[in-house]
Write an enzyme that holds these catalytic residues in place. Structure first.
Site, PDB file in Angstrom:
ATOM      1  N   ARG A 118       4.707   4.507   7.714  1.00  0.00           N
ATOM      2  CA  ARG A 118       4.209   3.100   8.358  1.00  0.00           C
ATOM      3  C   ARG A 118       5.403   2.407   9.229  1.00  0.00           C
ATOM      4  O   ARG A 118       5.498   1.079   9.130  1.00  0.00           O
ATOM      5  CB  ARG A 118       3.717   2.326   7.108  1.00  0.00           C
ATOM      6  N   GLU A 139       2.616  -4.371   3.460  1.00  0.00           N
ATOM      7  CA  GLU A 139       2.532  -3.497   4.565  1.00  0.00           C
ATOM      8  C   GLU A 139       2.046  -4.453   5.741  1.00  0.00           C
ATOM      9  O   GLU A 139       2.290  -4.246   6.918  1.00  0.00           O
ATOM     10  CB  GLU A 139       1.568  -2.469   4.497  1.00  0.00           C
ATOM     11  N   SER A 145      -4.678  -1.205   3.259  1.00  0.00           N
ATOM     12  CA  SER A 145      -3.582  -1.410   2.202  1.00  0.00           C
ATOM     13  C   SER A 145      -2.713  -2.650   2.325  1.00  0.00           C
ATOM     14  O   SER A 145      -2.126  -2.794   3.357  1.00  0.00           O
ATOM     15  CB  SER A 145      -2.770  -0.047   2.152  1.00  0.00           C
TER      16      SER A 145
HETATM   17  N1  EPU Z   1      -5.173   4.352  -8.081  1.00  0.00           N
HETATM   18  C1  EPU Z   1      -5.329   3.891  -9.577  1.00  0.00           C
HETATM   19  N2  EPU Z   1      -6.345   3.046  -9.439  1.00  0.00           N
HETATM   20  C2  EPU Z   1      -7.275   2.951  -8.577  1.00  0.00           C
HETATM   21  C3  EPU Z   1      -7.066   3.649  -7.290  1.00  0.00           C
HETATM   22  C4  EPU Z   1      -5.985   4.439  -7.102  1.00  0.00           C
HETATM   23  O1  EPU Z   1      -4.712   4.146 -10.316  1.00  0.00           O
HETATM   24  O2  EPU Z   1      -8.304   1.996  -8.655  1.00  0.00           O
HETATM   25  C5  EPU Z   1      -3.983   5.428  -8.140  1.00  0.00           C
HETATM   26  C6  EPU Z   1      -4.604   6.827  -8.346  1.00  0.00           C
HETATM   27  O3  EPU Z   1      -3.252   7.571  -9.119  1.00  0.00           O
HETATM   28  C7  EPU Z   1      -4.635   7.506  -6.985  1.00  0.00           C
HETATM   29  C8  EPU Z   1      -3.448   6.772  -6.249  1.00  0.00           C
HETATM   30  O4  EPU Z   1      -3.475   5.295  -6.793  1.00  0.00           O
HETATM   31  O5  EPU Z   1      -4.334   8.947  -7.021  1.00  0.00           O
HETATM   32  C9  EPU Z   1      -3.642   6.761  -4.803  1.00  0.00           C
HETATM   33  O6  EPU Z   1      -4.676   6.231  -4.292  1.00  0.00           O
HETATM   34  P1  EPU Z   1      -5.207   6.852  -2.805  1.00  0.00           P
HETATM   35  O7  EPU Z   1      -4.758   7.958  -2.669  1.00  0.00           O
HETATM   36  O8  EPU Z   1      -6.464   6.210  -2.777  1.00  0.00           O
HETATM   37  O9  EPU Z   1      -4.419   5.960  -1.674  1.00  0.00           O
HETATM   38  P2  EPU Z   1      -2.656   5.556  -1.653  1.00  0.00           P
HETATM   39  O10 EPU Z   1      -1.920   6.552  -1.755  1.00  0.00           O
HETATM   40  O11 EPU Z   1      -2.876   4.232  -2.654  1.00  0.00           O
HETATM   41  C10 EPU Z   1      -2.490   5.775   0.820  1.00  0.00           C
HETATM   42  C11 EPU Z   1      -2.543   4.849   2.047  1.00  0.00           C
HETATM   43  C12 EPU Z   1      -3.825   4.749   2.647  1.00  0.00           C
HETATM   44  C13 EPU Z   1      -4.633   5.744   2.999  1.00  0.00           C
HETATM   45  C14 EPU Z   1      -4.536   6.855   1.736  1.00  0.00           C
HETATM   46  C15 EPU Z   1      -4.904   8.278   2.023  1.00  0.00           C
HETATM   47  C16 EPU Z   1      -0.376   3.502   2.001  1.00  0.00           C
HETATM   48  C17 EPU Z   1      -0.161   1.957   1.602  1.00  0.00           C
HETATM   49  N3  EPU Z   1      -1.930   3.481   1.898  1.00  0.00           N
HETATM   50  O12 EPU Z   1      -2.867   5.006   0.058  1.00  0.00           O
HETATM   51  O13 EPU Z   1      -3.815   4.016   3.850  1.00  0.00           O
HETATM   52  O14 EPU Z   1      -5.937   5.853   3.346  1.00  0.00           O
HETATM   53  O15 EPU Z   1      -3.368   6.759   1.279  1.00  0.00           O
HETATM   54  O16 EPU Z   1      -4.042   8.900   2.792  1.00  0.00           O
HETATM   55  O17 EPU Z   1       0.207   4.331   2.308  1.00  0.00           O
HETATM   56  C18 EPU Z   1      -3.955   1.552   4.832  1.00  0.00           C
HETATM   57  O18 EPU Z   1      -2.862   1.912   5.534  1.00  0.00           O
HETATM   58  O19 EPU Z   1      -4.527   0.599   5.213  1.00  0.00           O
HETATM   59  C19 EPU Z   1      -4.659   2.663   4.100  1.00  0.00           C
HETATM   60  C20 EPU Z   1      -5.927   2.510   3.636  1.00  0.00           C
END
Ligand code: EPU
Length: 343
Positions: free
Chosen positions: A159, A339, A237
């Site tokens: 990012r 972010e 995010s």
């Molecule tokens: N989780 C929880 N509770 C919840 C939801 C998620 O504990 O209610 C935990 C779970 O362990 C899950 C983990 O959080 O496995 C990760 O969640 P997720 O894979 O949905 O997304 P992320 O890693 O938090 C990142 C990006 C997203 C992108 C997704 C998919 C960042 C800041 N965000 O989220 O990007 O779509 O991966 O690659 O890196 C954005 O930048 O606006 C965005 C949506």
């Protein structure tokens, strides 16, 4: 060129903050952008907006907001594509997929525009824009000249890019040249993408998949997890996923064990450096669905803050941000970084 003064820009930021700017200029050519940059009568500072999907206007903007209305795309052959900065990002992904070009399909349905993708290095499901970018075409605000910057000089990271640091305010992106693959190149190994593809199409054999199939799967996943910005204001995010060292990860695991919080998800980045999902940390601090004034933590994905009432104020969002950060720091000893850019 469209120019107006004292314009309501609540429709130009996906958080739907009710703010205005002193001046708004939308340009349709590189020549118009050059003229704008040298026009001393335009109120300063200048701020270039894309889809307005990764920012929070904290108050009325006293200067000039610029927006690019150039929306051309050109197939340069051999997997190379040039897209102008004002192309809606998802239109670019759809266009590439329809031509059978691989690389952008995992980035489908991310709000925003092509110009911002090169600044923000948007990423999802194991792919980042920076992996696909060959060069970025810009106007140099210092010299007024057009420059083409090779991706390697942009220092793309999670990012992040130089456009957010030492190049901020200097280069205005007018277009991006992408290098995509004409050969099957699916990335299915992030999260549940492979399972979802198999479930939807009955196979994960790269020879049988198309970029459109993965694009449709990723779009379904995003629609299930993230709010539609047309229905519920947000900026995706709100926080980055933090990187922690081994000792901090052990501490988080110890707390999770003592309080029955379940397994701590973590991803090794390099030696003694692990990514822990901010969503997990925020969730385990009990924030899911909580509200301060009109601003709330999204109940399906706590990494996302939303304008729940439709009339949340910037201060309410900022208060929510501060309280979440304080509680994650207090409970787990991890400092979250936002972010979203504050303007
Ligand atoms: N989780 C929880 N509770 C919840 C939801 C998620 O504990 O209610 C935990 C779970 O362990 C899950 C983990 O959080 O496995 C990760 O969640 P997720 O894979 O949905 O997304 P992320 O890693 O938090 C990142 C990006 C997203 C992108 C997704 C998919 C960042 C800041 N965000 O989220 O990007 O779509 O991966 O690659 O890196 C954005 O930048 O606006 C965005 C949506």
């Amino acid at each position: 060129m469209n120019k107006g003064f004292d314009i309501d820009i609540s429709g130009m930021n996906t958080f739907r903050m009710k703010v205005s700017c002193r001046c708004l200029v939308e340009y349709e050519s590189v020549e118009e952008l050059k003229a704008i940059l040298s026009d001393v009568n335009l109120p300063r500072p200048l701020f270039h907006i894309g889809g307005g999907s990764n920012l929070l206007f904290t108050k009325d903007f006293p200067g000039t907001v610029l927006h690019c209305a150039m929306k051309g795309m050109k197939d340069l052959g051999s997997g190379r594509v040039y897209a102008e900065a004002g192309v809606v990002w998802d239109d670019f992904c759809a266009w590439c997929a329809s031509k059978g070009l691989w690389g952008a399909e995992n980035l489908s349905y991310i709000p925003g525009e092509v110009g911002a993708s090169a600044v923000q290095n948007i990423g999802a499901y194991g792919r980042e824009a920076g992996d696909l970018i060959e060069s970025v075409s810009c106007i140099d605000a210092v010299t007024g000249r057009e420059v083409i910057i090779p991706a390697v000089e942009c220092e793309y990271a999670y990012r992040d890019s130089r456009f957010k640091h030492d190049w901020k305010g200097r280069y205005f992106v007018t277009g991006v040249t992408f290098r995509l693959s004409t050969e099957p190149d699916p990335e299915l190994d992030y999260g549940h993408v492979r399972e979802a593809v198999k479930e939807k199409y009955g196979t994960d054999d790269p020879a049988l998949l198309t970029p459109s199939m993965i694009r449709d799967t990723v779009t379904d996943i995003r629609k299930g997890k993230l709010p539609e910005v047309s229905e519920l204001g947000s900026a995706g995010s709100f926080f980055r996923n933090p990187y922690v060292d081994g000792a901090t990860l052990d501490k988080i695991r110890r707390i999770a064990n003592e309080e029955n919080l379940g397994n701590v998800p973590s991803f090794g980045i390099r030696e003694d450096c692990f990514k822990v999902p901010a969503a997990w940390l925020i969730d385990r601090c009990g924030w899911k669905g909580r509200q301060i004034g009109g601003a709330a933590v999204y109940d399906k994905q706590p990494l996302v803050l939303v304008n729940k009432s439709g009339s949340a104020t910037p201060d309410e969002v900022i208060t929510l941000e501060k309280e979440i950060k304080a509680s994650v720091l207090d409970k787990f000893g991890v400092t979250l970084e936002k972010e979203v850019e504050y303007v």
